[in-house]
Write an enzyme that holds these catalytic residues in place. Structure first.
Site, PDB file in Angstrom:
ATOM      1  N   ARG A 192      -7.449  12.598  32.310  1.00 21.59           N
ATOM      2  CA  ARG A 192      -6.746  11.360  31.980  1.00 21.59           C
ATOM      3  C   ARG A 192      -7.084  10.996  30.542  1.00 21.59           C
ATOM      4  O   ARG A 192      -8.204  11.255  30.055  1.00 21.59           O
ATOM      5  CB  ARG A 192      -7.152  10.218  32.914  1.00 21.59           C
ATOM      6  N   ASP A 221      -3.579  17.328  26.705  1.00 19.58           N
ATOM      7  CA  ASP A 221      -2.357  17.160  27.492  1.00 19.58           C
ATOM      8  C   ASP A 221      -2.150  15.721  27.926  1.00 19.58           C
ATOM      9  O   ASP A 221      -1.067  15.363  28.376  1.00 19.58           O
ATOM     10  CB  ASP A 221      -2.411  18.071  28.725  1.00 19.58           C
ATOM     11  N   GLU A 228       0.722   6.988  25.923  1.00 16.76           N
ATOM     12  CA  GLU A 228       1.743   8.006  26.067  1.00 16.76           C
ATOM     13  C   GLU A 228       3.134   7.367  26.042  1.00 16.76           C
ATOM     14  O   GLU A 228       3.346   6.357  26.704  1.00 16.76           O
ATOM     15  CB  GLU A 228       1.542   8.781  27.376  1.00 16.76           C
ATOM     16  N   HIS A 261       1.712  15.753  28.521  1.00 18.21           N
ATOM     17  CA  HIS A 261       1.353  15.476  29.918  1.00 18.21           C
ATOM     18  C   HIS A 261       2.163  16.371  30.865  1.00 18.21           C
ATOM     19  O   HIS A 261       2.860  15.892  31.756  1.00 18.21           O
ATOM     20  CB  HIS A 261       1.590  13.999  30.240  1.00 18.21           C
ATOM     21  N   SER A 270       0.743  19.762  31.867  1.00 16.99           N
ATOM     22  CA  SER A 270      -0.051  20.939  32.234  1.00 16.99           C
ATOM     23  C   SER A 270       0.140  21.350  33.687  1.00 16.99           C
ATOM     24  O   SER A 270      -0.020  22.522  34.029  1.00 16.99           O
ATOM     25  CB  SER A 270      -1.536  20.688  31.955  1.00 16.99           C
TER      26      SER A 270
END
Length: 317
Positions: free
Chosen positions: A226, A250, A255, A274, A276
């Site tokens: 996170r 990632d 975001e 984000h 993966s």
């Protein structure tokens, strides 16, 4: 009755659920109305934070399922203190995220970024690259995803130590598991540090200036957990100052990552949005898990992936 928090993209494979119950689909604005009288809530839009402001309208809610592994967006104080059962989508993303991490390790070791740059420039640039066999990795987070990462990295020849709540010498997936209180000592031994811990009060900001300072200057940091695990300004400072050699990221505190953020332009950083765990077929897989759990809920059977709301994740069996 089931309420579903979603945007324009409704979950697939819902025909069996719609045949068995009244289903109300709602966006963030319509969620309070959809929750009134609802027994269950599917948070399909797992990045949304709309559940907390709408939670007061949940007058009959007994079960909430989120279409992600992380539950921090729905684990606000009122939810934590309630009797509402919480389940997540643990198990869907394990293999895909492990493959992503192995890809990042190889991308760093084999210097693919320089190779691609030289190819675009039509420049023949011969050089040596690193081996990964025998290198050391530390995986911070020993849940199912962390274990899948450990198994794949070990198969590629790395020695993998885990960091979790409790130290263990004998472990089926890790060389050893160290307690989180020994994190900084473990970081100093790692060539690759992988963050995959859940975001909780105990883990928020755990990768800060002190943590990066404890790493080798040749270490690479990979975050597939996170964004809130990392103090982003400290990471930028560590990368710019060559305190660590690189990062593959990632997930982020904010975001999408703002276009003017310095991480975009750092030469030793790999950025992905984000994704993966998002393999071809991941959405049907998420829906299948929920539909299976919904059948169990209707039959009064134990549900899969019940989250301990005090810990913030599904406890290991």
């Amino acid at each position: 009755m089931l309420a579903v928090l979603c945007a324009d993209d409704r979950p697939p494979l819902m025909a069996a659920v719609e045949a068995a119950a009244e289903v109300r689909y709602a966006d963030a604005a319509g969620l309070p109305a959809a929750l009134r009288g609802a027994d269950c809530l599917l948070v399909w839009d797992f990045l949304s934070r709309a559940v907390e402001p709408a939670f007061a309208a949940a007058d009959r809610l007994g079960w909430l399922h989120i279409a992600s592994t992380g539950v921090d967006n729905v684990l606000f104080p009122a939810m934590r203190q309630s009797d509402v059962l919480l389940t997540n989508s643990s198990g869907i993303f394990d293999g895909a995220i492990a493959e992503y991490v192995l890809g990042c390790v190889l991308a760093f070791a084999k210097d693919f970024r320089t190779t691609l740059t030289a190819q675009r420039e039509k420049r023949w640039y011969h050089r040596e690259t690193e081996r990964i066999a025998g290198r050391r990795a530390v995986v911070v987070g020993t849940g199912p995803i962390g274990r899948a990462i450990a198994r794949l990295l070990a198969a590629a020849g790395l020695q993998v130590t885990g960091v979790g709540r409790t130290a263990r010498v004998a472990d089926p997936d890790f060389v050893a598991v160290q307690a989180s209180s020994d994190l900084h000592k473990c970081l100093g031994e790692a060539d690759f540090v992988v963050a995959v811990a859940p975001l909780t009060d105990a883990t928020a900001g755990m990768f800060d200036k002190a943590a990066f300072g404890a790493m080798k200057p040749t270490a690479r940091f990979i975050n597939v957990g996170r964004g809130g695990l990392v103090v982003t300004d400290d990471l930028v400072e560590a990368l710019q100052g060559k305190v660590i050699a690189g990062a593959a990221l990632d997930v982020f505190e904010i975001e999408p990552l703002p276009v003017r953020h310095p991480l975009w332009s750092l030469p030793n950083v790999l950025i992905s949005p984000h994704m993966s765990g998002d393999f071809v077929g991941w959405l049907p897989a998420l829906a299948e898990l929920f539909v299976d759990n919904f059948g169990k809920w209707q039959a009064g059977m134990p549900l899969r992936n019940v989250v301990d709301k005090q810990l913030g994740y599904v406890p290991a069996r």
